[in-house]
Structure formats: structure tokens, C-alpha cells
Scaffold this active site. Structure first.
Site, PDB file in Angstrom:
ATOM      1  N   LYS A 190       0.843  -1.188   0.000  1.00 52.48           N
ATOM      2  CA  LYS A 190       0.000   0.000   0.000  1.00 52.48           C
ATOM      3  C   LYS A 190       0.883   1.244   0.000  1.00 52.48           C
ATOM      4  O   LYS A 190       1.501   1.576   1.012  1.00 52.48           O
ATOM      5  CB  LYS A 190      -0.930   0.041   1.218  1.00 52.48           C
ATOM      6  CG  LYS A 190      -1.882   1.233   1.164  1.00 52.48           C
ATOM      7  CD  LYS A 190      -2.375   1.640   2.523  1.00 52.48           C
ATOM      8  CE  LYS A 190      -3.071   2.988   2.461  1.00 52.48           C
ATOM      9  NZ  LYS A 190      -2.185   4.110   2.051  1.00 52.48           N
ATOM     10  N   GLY A 242       7.142   4.742   8.420  1.00 54.75           N
ATOM     11  CA  GLY A 242       6.285   5.906   8.584  1.00 54.75           C
ATOM     12  C   GLY A 242       6.424   6.493   9.971  1.00 54.75           C
ATOM     13  O   GLY A 242       7.444   6.298  10.653  1.00 54.75           O
ATOM     14  N   SER A 243       5.400   7.177  10.417  1.00 55.31           N
ATOM     15  CA  SER A 243       5.459   7.887  11.694  1.00 55.31           C
ATOM     16  C   SER A 243       5.366   6.923  12.866  1.00 55.31           C
ATOM     17  O   SER A 243       4.793   5.829  12.766  1.00 55.31           O
ATOM     18  CB  SER A 243       4.326   8.913  11.784  1.00 55.31           C
ATOM     19  OG  SER A 243       3.070   8.259  11.933  1.00 55.31           O
ATOM     20  N   THR A 244       5.890   7.346  14.000  1.00 54.77           N
ATOM     21  CA  THR A 244       5.837   6.519  15.199  1.00 54.77           C
ATOM     22  C   THR A 244       4.406   6.287  15.649  1.00 54.77           C
ATOM     23  O   THR A 244       4.045   5.183  16.070  1.00 54.77           O
ATOM     24  CB  THR A 244       6.671   7.173  16.318  1.00 54.77           C
ATOM     25  OG1 THR A 244       8.042   7.242  15.891  1.00 54.77           O
ATOM     26  CG2 THR A 244       6.597   6.376  17.601  1.00 54.77           C
ATOM     27  N   GLY A 247       2.903   3.689  13.511  1.00 54.22           N
ATOM     28  CA  GLY A 247       3.569   2.432  13.828  1.00 54.22           C
ATOM     29  C   GLY A 247       2.996   1.772  15.066  1.00 54.22           C
ATOM     30  O   GLY A 247       2.828   0.541  15.111  1.00 54.22           O
ATOM     31  N   GLU A 264      10.142   0.872  10.658  1.00 53.17           N
ATOM     32  CA  GLU A 264      11.136   1.950  10.634  1.00 53.17           C
ATOM     33  C   GLU A 264      10.360   3.239  10.761  1.00 53.17           C
ATOM     34  O   GLU A 264       9.582   3.597   9.887  1.00 53.17           O
ATOM     35  CB  GLU A 264      11.954   1.899   9.335  1.00 53.17           C
ATOM     36  CG  GLU A 264      13.151   2.827   9.350  1.00 53.17           C
ATOM     37  CD  GLU A 264      12.895   4.122   8.591  1.00 53.17           C
ATOM     38  OE1 GLU A 264      12.616   5.143   9.276  1.00 53.17           O
ATOM     39  OE2 GLU A 264      12.974   4.107   7.369  1.00 53.17           O
ATOM     40  N   CYS A 298      13.091  10.750   7.414  1.00 50.96           N
ATOM     41  CA  CYS A 298      12.991  10.314   8.802  1.00 50.96           C
ATOM     42  C   CYS A 298      14.317  10.448   9.545  1.00 50.96           C
ATOM     43  O   CYS A 298      14.332  10.672  10.757  1.00 50.96           O
ATOM     44  CB  CYS A 298      12.487   8.882   8.858  1.00 50.96           C
ATOM     45  SG  CYS A 298      13.404   7.747   7.800  1.00 50.96           S
ATOM     46  N   GLU A 399       9.337  15.343  16.133  1.00 49.72           N
ATOM     47  CA  GLU A 399       9.651  15.252  14.713  1.00 49.72           C
ATOM     48  C   GLU A 399       8.723  16.194  13.936  1.00 49.72           C
ATOM     49  O   GLU A 399       7.505  16.130  14.058  1.00 49.72           O
ATOM     50  CB  GLU A 399       9.479  13.827  14.203  1.00 49.72           C
ATOM     51  CG  GLU A 399       9.893  13.691  12.748  1.00 49.72           C
ATOM     52  CD  GLU A 399       9.782  12.263  12.232  1.00 49.72           C
ATOM     53  OE1 GLU A 399      10.688  11.831  11.491  1.00 49.72           O
ATOM     54  OE2 GLU A 399       8.794  11.585  12.576  1.00 49.72           O
TER      55      GLU A 399
END
Length: 496
Positions: A190, A242-244, A247, A264, A298, A399
Site C-alpha cells: 500500500k 512511517g510515523s511513530t 507504527g 522503521e 525520517c 519530529e
């Protein structure tokens, strides 16, 4: 904005205004008939109407991947998969101008930058093609009574779901597909809804290379599609970048069926400059460590620590360099920085800039949305450097994912290490020094997945990349990456 020609043609793919997803080797619309738009962030131009997949489409994509996995693909000789991957590497390189242009139009990254990915894409695919023939079990000693042999088998884990970010679309497609193809797994990928186009074209190239239908499926859609894919009971592994925050949601969704997961995630990487550094190299590198790709990386070096004795000189040179960076039309070969990917991303970045000012920070350079001819229709933000900060400020801790640098100073190695590690993230870091002892002390002391010394953002297919702490777990690239796509089976044979 008037586009400047750079020798690459507008991709023929965009002659089709409707872009369906790719499932079981066929372009198909969403079962619901829903669509969404993807637009050029530099100009607002409508690029395509894209199929908006949901849970129904996730289910048919996963079924396609499962059927392909249970067919001949997973049992194919490694050398045959290798041949297909090498053909794919050639095709990706042959069509890379098209893929790079799709990313430039969809993401807003300068074409001069997206084209830099050509060598890496080919190298990644060839590296994983080599790994395909190195998959092997082991014969192991055991303490069993009698004459007993024990050995292991390495088998592909099954159906993999890859959920990709928008900041490096075609590169992420290659990085996620490589270990899947090498291991004999199958994939439902995706792409981010902001940048779906190059992933669809990559999927077509996989078919052209000889990848059987259903082995690589490209599912376009928005957040709901990613959530359904993460929770699907017939997915065996998730590979997410992607973003934490997202995640964390994926980990919760995967827990119910005990999927294997590698993630990651975000970063707030320190870039540390000692007084003995080569400033001619460190100054431009410190700027581009955060401003490249409009800060949408990132591992960007967003926390700059400069040793106090050189702080004034370094910041003067850094500000001067930053003012020379050309921001503008991504198709202009002189452009170094394009727009950020979308209006919501621009608004988020500008809100961080406002918070820094409220909390007492001072914008040494930049700090505003760019306006005027060539900028008003896009999402352009000035490269921004903030000073007058401390480690507790929002702009230093969180971030931002935009062209915003937090500049701080330090005195000793011990202080630099303590403050570099005083973050929930641990993806990457940079160190600038001519002292070998300092370099080794910093490399050992920084808790991050990558430590770049006298360089920044170096990547290679043979070297692992990934994070510590809230920056995730698992590694991509390197000899052990493919292990995350394999099961280990123990076999015991009693001979007496």
C-alpha cells in the site's frame, strides 16, 4: 508555476486519468467505486483520479497474494527468482526517468534529486537477487541419545503487507519488494495516498519482468485501507515505514494474529560538530542533512549541536549557505528544494514554527511560507534555522518532517552524548571531527541505528538501516534483512 523542461517527458501513464489498483496482475477499480485525487504539490495540478481501496479490496488483494504464494512461486528455484529480479533491475533502470518524473510530480521533490535514486534502485534489486541464492539452513549438533541428525530449513514466511510513506515513493517500493521477491514471499503493498503513482508503475514493471500475477499487488487507498491490511488475519508479516504514531497502531492491529512486524519510524537525529571539524564540509552537510527533500526524511539531522568555541563562526557560515539554497520549481535543474507534499503537511510545519517563536526561539533564517509568483499555488516553506533554544522546547523534541533545523551548542563530549541521547528516538546521527578517539567514543555512545562520521545520509544495499527506541525495530538492507521474511524449521532424523 511555469514548468521548465529538463529533457524527461511527461509519463505516458498520466494519459490515463483514472488509475486503478493492481491486483492479481490486473488493473482494477475499487469495489466500492470510490476514488481520491492526487495532485502536484508545486502547482496544484490534478495528476490522476486513483482507486480508493477499502477492506473489501484488501481482502481480494490478500487472497490474490495467498493464492500466488501457495502456487509455484514459493517453490521456484532460487536461481529462477534471481533471474526475474535481475530483469526487473534492468527494467527499473531503463524506465527510471519515468519513475523519477512520477515522484517529482506526485511528491514535489526536485527532478534532479529523484533521479539520484536510479543507481540505488538497481543496486538494491541486484543485491537482493544475490541474497536469493544464499538462503540456506544449517546442520546442527545435538545431544540426543542415539544416532540423530538435526538440521534447519529456511522457508518464506508467506504473505507480506508493506505500508509505505510518501517521502521516497519509488525507492520505498524497491526496498520493500526486494526481500519479498528474494525469499519467495508474496506482497500486498500500500503506497501512501499522497504519492501512489510510481508504485503502480513499479508493479507493472514487475509483471513485465516475469513476476507472476498475484506475487506483487499494489493496493491504493487511504488510512482505512492500511488499517484493514494491518489487521487482516491472512497476512503473515507487516513491513512498515512511517510515523511513530501510526507504527504504534500497526503493532496493536498485528497483535491479534501474532504477525511478524518490522517498523522503521520517526527520528529527531542529532548532528554534532566538534571544534576540530572541517567546516568547509560540515557547514553544507549540516544544512542539507535537514533541508534535503524539504526536510521530509525520517533520518534528517534536525538537532544540530555545535561546540561552543566555534558556534558563532559556524552559525554565520550556516546561515549564509542556507540563504543560497534555491527553492522552487521541481522541474528546474537548478532547484535544490521543492514544496512539501501537501497542504496539511505545510500547515503542520508552520504550526511548529509558530510554537518555536512562542516558546522563545529565534528564526535566524527563514520561518515563513514562501509567496509570490511561482509559489502561491504550491506548498513551499523557507529553509528555516532556529536558535535561542533549549532541549525542552517542542521544536527540539518532536519530529517536524519539514525544512526546520534546531541549532544548539555544547561544550564537552560527555555533554554531547548525554543530550544527543536525551530523546525518545534513535534512528540516525552525525558526528564531525578530525579526532579518531572522539569519533569512536561518539559512535559507541550514541544510541541510534546509524552513526555517520564526517558524512550524512550514506546508504548502501549491504549495510543495515533501522532504529533504536521509538524509531522502530528490524533492519532493512544488509545480509540479515531477508531473515525477517523467512521461517526457520528444525528437522530431526533418528537413524537407529
Amino acid at each position: 508555476m511555469e514548468m521548465i523542461k529538463v529533457g524527461a517527458r511527461r509519463p505516458a501513464m498520466l494519459d490515463r486519468p483514472q488509475q486503478e489498483m493492481l491486483i492479481d496482475g490486473q488493473r482494477v477499480p475499487a469495489l466500492s467505486g470510490k476514488t481520491f485525487e492526487t495532485r502536484n504539490p508545486a502547482t496544484g495540478e490534478l495528476l490522476a483520479i486513483v482507486a480508493d481501496g477499502d477492506a473489501q479490496d484488501v481482502d481480494r488483494a490478500v487472497k490474490s497474494a495467498r493464492a500466488a504464494f501457495e502456487g509455484p512461486w514459493s517453490r521456484m528455484k532460487a536461481v529462477e527468482r534471481q533471474r526475474i529480479m535481475l530483469r526487473l533491475a534492468d527494467l527499473v533502470e531503463d524506465h527510471y526517468e519515468e519513475l523519477a518524473m512520477l515522484d517529482t510530480l506526485d511528491l514535489g521533490a526536485p527532478y534532479s534529486r529523484t533521479m539520484l535514486g536510479k543507481a540505488r534502485a538497481g543496486a538494491l534489486l541486484r543485491y537482493y537477487a544475490g541474497q536469493a541464492t544464499l538462503i540456506a539452513g544449517e546442520t546442527l549438533p545435538n545431544a540426543a541419545m542415539g544416532d540423530v541428525i538435526s538440521h534447519t530449513l529456511k522457508e518464506p514466511i508467506g504473505v507480506v503487507a508493506a505500508i509505505n510513506p510518501w517521502n521516497g515513493p519509488v525507492g520505498m517500493s524497491v526496498w520493500k519488494a526486494g526481500p519479498v521477491l528474494a525469499s519467495g514471499c508474496t506482497l500486498v503493498m500500500k503506497p501512501a495516498e499522497q504519492t501512489p503513482l510510481s508504485a503502480l508503475r513499479f508493479g507493472e514493471l514487475c509483471l513485465e519482468a516475469g513476476v507472476p500475477p498475484g506475487v506483487i499487488n499494489i493496493l491504493t487507498g487511504q488510512g482505512a485501507a492500511g488499517a484493514a491490511l494491518s489487521a487482516h488475519p491472512d497476512v503473515d508479516k507487516i513491513a512498515f515505514t512511517g510515523s511513530t504514531g501510526v507504527g504504534e497502531k500497526i503493532l496493536h492491529a498485528a497483535a491479534g494474529t501474532m504477525k511478524r512486524v518490522t517498523v522503521e519510524l520517526g527520528g529527531k537525529s542529532p548532528n554534532i560538530v566538534f571544534a576540530d571539524a572541517d567546516l568547509d564540509k560540515a557547514v553544507p552537510a549540516a544544512a542539507m542533512a535537514v533541508f534535503a527533500n524539504s526536510g521530509q526524511i525520517c533520518s534528517a539531522g534536525t538537532r544540530l549541536f555545535v561546540q561552543s568555541s566555534i558556534r558563532e563562526e559556524f552559525m554565520e557560515r550556516l546561515a549564509a549557505f542556507t540563504r543560497t539554497i534555491k527553492v522552487g520549481d521541481p522541474l528546474d535543474p537548478e532547484t535544490q528544494i521543492g514544496p512539501v507534499v501537501s497542504a496539511p503537511q505545510m500547515d503542520k510545519i508552520l504550526a511548529y514554527i509558530e510554537s518555536a517563536t512562542r516558546e522563545g526561539g529565534e528564526a535566524l533564517v527563514g520561518g515563513k511560507r514562501m509567496s509570490g509568483v511561482g509559489y502561491d499555488d504550491g506548498f513551499f516553506i523557507e529553509p528555516t534555522i532556529f536558535t535561542g533554544l533549549d532541549d525542552t522546547m517542542t521544536i527540539v523534541r518532536e519530529e517536524i518532517f519539514g525544512p526546520v533545523l534546531s541549532a544548539l551548542s555544547f561544550d564537552t563530549i560527555e555533554e554531547a552524548l548525554q543530550r544527543a541521547n536525551a530523546t525518545e528516538f534513535g534512528l540516525a546521527s552525525g558526528v564531525w571531527t578530525s579526532n579518531l578517539t572522539t569519533a569512536h567514543r561518539m559512535a559507541r555512545g550514541i544510541r541510534a541505528g546509524s552513526v555517520w562520521i564526517n558524512c550524512y545520509q550514506m546508504l548502501d544495499p549491504g549495510v543495515p538501516f533501522g532504529g533504536y527506541k521509538m524509531s522502530g525495530f528490524g533492519r532493512e538492507s544488509g545480509p540479515h534483512h531477508i531473515e525477517d521474511y523467512l521461517e526457520t524449521k528444525s528437522v530431526w532424523i533418528k537413524l537407529d
